[in-house]
Design an enzyme around this catalytic site. Structure first.
Site: not given
Length: 596
Positions: A496, A515
Site C-alpha cells: 500500500h 504490511c
C-alpha cells in the site's frame, strides 16, 4: 553416441531436468545374480541400532529401489562411483558440506585393499544413500524452510511418474555428471551467489583482510595515516576504484621487480596489472627510451582522502546496503570489519534460500526482498520495475509467503487491525473521544452498526476485550494512502501507499506493523494495470475523486515475500544486507548440521 543424445533429449522433454540428477542414485549395470547381503545390510541399517556406525537417510525409498532390482548391486561401474564422489566433493562449491554425504565412510570402504561380501553390500548401500541425500538437497534444499518461517507456503516439487523406473535410465547410460547439471539451480541469482562464494573463499585463502582502525571525520583532501589500510581493504574485495597511471611499454618487467608492481603478462605492450597486490603509485619517469602506456592501477598507498577514495567508499556502501555518503562512519566501519568467514556463511545461507524457491514462477511476479527493503517487478522476461519499500519492525515482522495478487483498490478505506485499535488507539480514545473524527475514522460494533464515539464509556473498555472495529475513510490522510494492492492471505498483509513519505529516505526501513509500504505506488499500479488501459494520468484522476475504485486484475502476478541477506544487484555484483530479523543464524545452524 547419437542414440544416447536422443535418449537424453527425450527424457528432458518427458520428465524434466530434476529427474536426471536424482537418477544418479541408482545402477548403471544390471547384474544377473542376487546379492542377499544387501538385503541383510538394509535390514540392519533400518533396525535403528546403527550396527556399522552409519545412519541412513533414505530408509523408506532405498529399500523400494533395491526390492525393484531384486537386491542387485547398484554401484558396479567405477565411472559412476567416481562421478558420484566428484559431485559429493563439488557440493562444497554449492555451499553444502561434503562430509554430510557419507564421504568418510565411502572413502574408508573404497580405500580398503579388499572387502568382504557384507562390506561390499554396505559400500553399495552407502553410495546410494549419499546420492539420494545429495540429490534431495540440490532439488529442495537441505534445511526445511518451514522450520525457519512458519508462514512458508511455497511449492515443493512432486513427482507423479514411476520414479524408480525414471531414475535408472541416465545411470544405465553412465550420464551422471550430465544429469546433475540439469537439476542444479541455474538462474542468475544462484549462479551469482555461487560465484561470489568462490571469490570470497579465495580471499580467505589468501589471508582475508585485517580489522580497520576507526577513522575520525575527514574531508576531501585530508591526510590520515589509516587511509592506506582502508584502501587495501577495499581493494581486496574489489571495491577500490582504479586510477590511470602512466608507465613505459618496454620497462614493465623492470618496474615489476623494482617497484613492487605485479605484471601478470610482462613483458607486453598491453600489460595486465595485478591491481590487488601491486604497490602504487610509483615514479613514471622513463628508464628506457620508449613510448608510454596508460593502465588502470589501484592506489593502495596514498594517505589522502581524495575523490577516488570517496567514490570507492560509496561503491562499497551501495553493495552492502548502507547510506551512501562516502564516509567511514560507524555503520560503514562495522560492515568493513565483518569477518570474511561471516560473509562466506551469509553466501551459503542465501544459496540455500535460492534452492528453496528454485521451482517457482520465472515471470510475471512481484518479489519483495524484506531484508533489502526493495520491491521488484519481473514482467515480459525482464526486471521491469523496482522501488523502495517499508517493511515490518523486528517485533512486527513481515511474514515470508507467496500469494496471487487479485485486485487493486484506488482510494482505499482502512479497516484498522484489532491489535492496533486495542493497543494504540484505545489509549488515545480514553483521553479524547474526538480522535476518530479528526482522523476520518468511524466506529462500528460487531453487528456492523455505526457507534458514536462520544456515547462510549472509554475508561471502562479493556484492551483485551475491545468490542469495536474502526474504519478510516478514503482520502489524503488515509493510512494506506491512495492505493492498495491485495493478494488475499490469512495474515492480512498487503502492499500500500502511505502518507508517511519521509521514511523512504531512511537507509533501514523496518517501521511498519507487517504490511509493506511502497515508495512510488501509483507507478507500480500503472505497471500492473497498463494492459487494462490504466495510465498514470488516469490513476491520478481517480485519486482526485477521493472515492473507492476497485480494479480486478486480468493477469494475476504472484507476490513473493522473501528474505535474502545476500543477492545480486542491478550491477550483477553481490550485495549484502543486515539480518534485521536475525534469521541467518538459524538457517546456518541447520545447514551445518549432519542428518546422521
Amino acid at each position: 553416441m547419437q542414440r544416447q543424445t536422443n535418449t537424453l533429449i527425450c527424457w528432458q522433454k518427458c520428465i524434466g531436468s530434476i529427474v536426471f540428477f536424482i537418477s544418479l542414485l541408482f545402477s548403471n549395470t544390471l547384474l544377473s545374480q542376487q546379492t542377499p547381503e544387501i538385503k541383510t545390510v538394509l535390514q540392519a541399517l533400518n533396525s535403528g541400532d546403527h550396527p556399522y556406525g552409519i545412519k541412513i537417510f533414505s530408509d523408506s525409498l532405498m529399500p523400494l529401489i533395491y526390492d525393484r532390482r531384486d537386491y542387485e548391486p547398484i554401484w558396479t561401474s567405477q565411472k559412476n562411483i567416481e562421478d558420484l564422489l566428484f559431485l559429493i566433493n563439488d557440493s562444497y562449491n554449492e555451499g553444502l558440506t561434503p562430509e554430510h554425504y557419507h564421504l568418510k565412510a565411502i572413502m574408508d570402504l573404497k580405500n580398503k585393499p579388499s572387502l568382504t561380501n557384507e562390506e561390499k553390500a554396505l559400500y553399495d548401500v552407502v553410495l546410494t544413500d549419499a546420492g539420494i541425500l545429495l540429490s534431495s538437497h540440490m532439488i529442495w534444499g537441505k534445511v526445511q524452510p518451514e522450520t525457519i518461517s512458519s508462514t512458508w507456503n511455497f511449492d515443493t516439487k512432486q513427482f507423479s511418474e514411476d520414479r524408480i523406473k525414471l531414475f535408472l535410465a541416465p545411470i544405465e547410460q553412465e550420464m551422471i555428471i550430465e544429469a546433475s547439471a540439469s537439476i542444479r539451480p541455474n538462474n542468475l541469482l544462484y549462479n551469482g551467489l555461487k560465484k561470489s562464494l568462490k571469490n570470497f573463499r579465495e580471499i580467505e585463502a589468501n589471508g582475508g583482510y585485517t580489522k580497520l582502525h576507526k577513522i575520525e571525520s575527514i574531508e576531501l583532501g585530508d591526510n590520515n595515516e589509516y587511509i592506506p589500510e582502508l584502501r587495501k581493504r577495499l581493494a581486496i574485495t574489489g571495491n577500490l576504484l582504479p586510477v590511470d597511471s602512466t608507465v613505459l611499454k618496454v620497462d614493465t618487467t623492470f618496474r615489476s621487480q623494482q617497484e613492487g608492481i605485479a605484471i601478470i603478462n610482462a613483458p607486453s605492450n598491453q600489460p595486465v596489472i595485478d591491481t590487488v597486490t601491486s604497490m602504487i603509485p610509483f615514479n613514471p619517469a622513463p628508464i628506457l627510451d620508449s613510448s608510454y602506456v596508460t593502465i588502470p592501477l589501484l592506489d593502495t598507498t596514498s594517505t589522502i582522502y581524495n575523490d577516488n577514495l570517496r567514490q570507492s567508499i560509496i561503491a562499497f556502501q551501495k553493495m552492502y546496503g548502507l547510506e551512501q555518503d562516502g564516509k567511514v562512519g560507524k555503520a560503514t566501519l562495522k560492515a568493513l570489519n565483518v569477518p570474511i568467514s561471516s560473509r562466506i556463511n551469509t553466501l551459503r545461507v542465501n544459496l540455500e534460500r535460492a534452492r528453496w524457491i528454485n521451482h517457482e514462477d520465472d515471470d510475471n511476479f512481484i518479489f519483495v526482498n524484506i531484508a533489502d527493503f526493495t520491491l521488484y517487478l519481473h514482467k515480459q522476461g525482464k526486471w521491469y520495475y523496482q522501488t523502495n519499500v517499508v517493511v515490518g519492525k523486528p517485533y512486527h515482522q513481515t511474514p515470508v509467503f507467496k500469494a496471487k495478487m487479485s485486485y487493486i483498490d484506488i482510494n482505499p478505506t482502512w479497516s484498522v487491525p484489532y491489535s492496533i485499535a486495542s493497543k494504540e488507539m484505545l489509549p488515545k480514545l480514553k483521553k479524547d473521544a474526538g480522535y476518530l473524527k479528526r482522523q476520518n475514522m468511524k466506529l462500528y460494533d460487531r453487528a456492523n452498526n455505526e457507534i458514536d464515539p462520544y456515547s462510549v464509556d472509554w475508561k471502562s473498555i479493556k484492551q483485551k476485550s475491545f468490542p469495536y472495529y474502526i474504519v478510516q475513510g478514503s482520502g489524503p490522510g488515509n493510512a494506506l494512502g491512495y492505493i492498495k494492492f491485495i493478494f488475499p492471505n490469512k495474515y492480512s498483509i498487503y502492499l500500500h501507499d502511505t502518507p508517511s513519505r519521509y521514511l523512504f529516505s531512511r537507509n533501514s526501513r523496518a517501521f511498519s506493523h507487517g504490511c509493506i509500504r511502497v515508495h512510488e505506488p501509483l507507478k507500480l499500479g500503472e505497471q500492473l494495470l497498463k494492459d487494462q488501459g490504466y495510465t498514470l494520468e488516469k490513476i491520478e484522476e481517480i485519486v482526485k475523486t477521493h472515492e473507492l475504485k476497485r480494479v480486478i486484475l486480468m493477469e494475476r502476478p504472484t507476490v513473493y515475500l522473501l528474505y535474502f541477506t545476500a543477492m545480486l544487484g542491478p550491477d550483477i555484483a553481490v550485495h549484502f544486507y543486515d539480518d534485521i530479523y536475525s534469521r541467518d543464524k538459524r538457517v546456518l545452524k541447520e545447514l551445518n548440521k549432519s542428518l546422521y
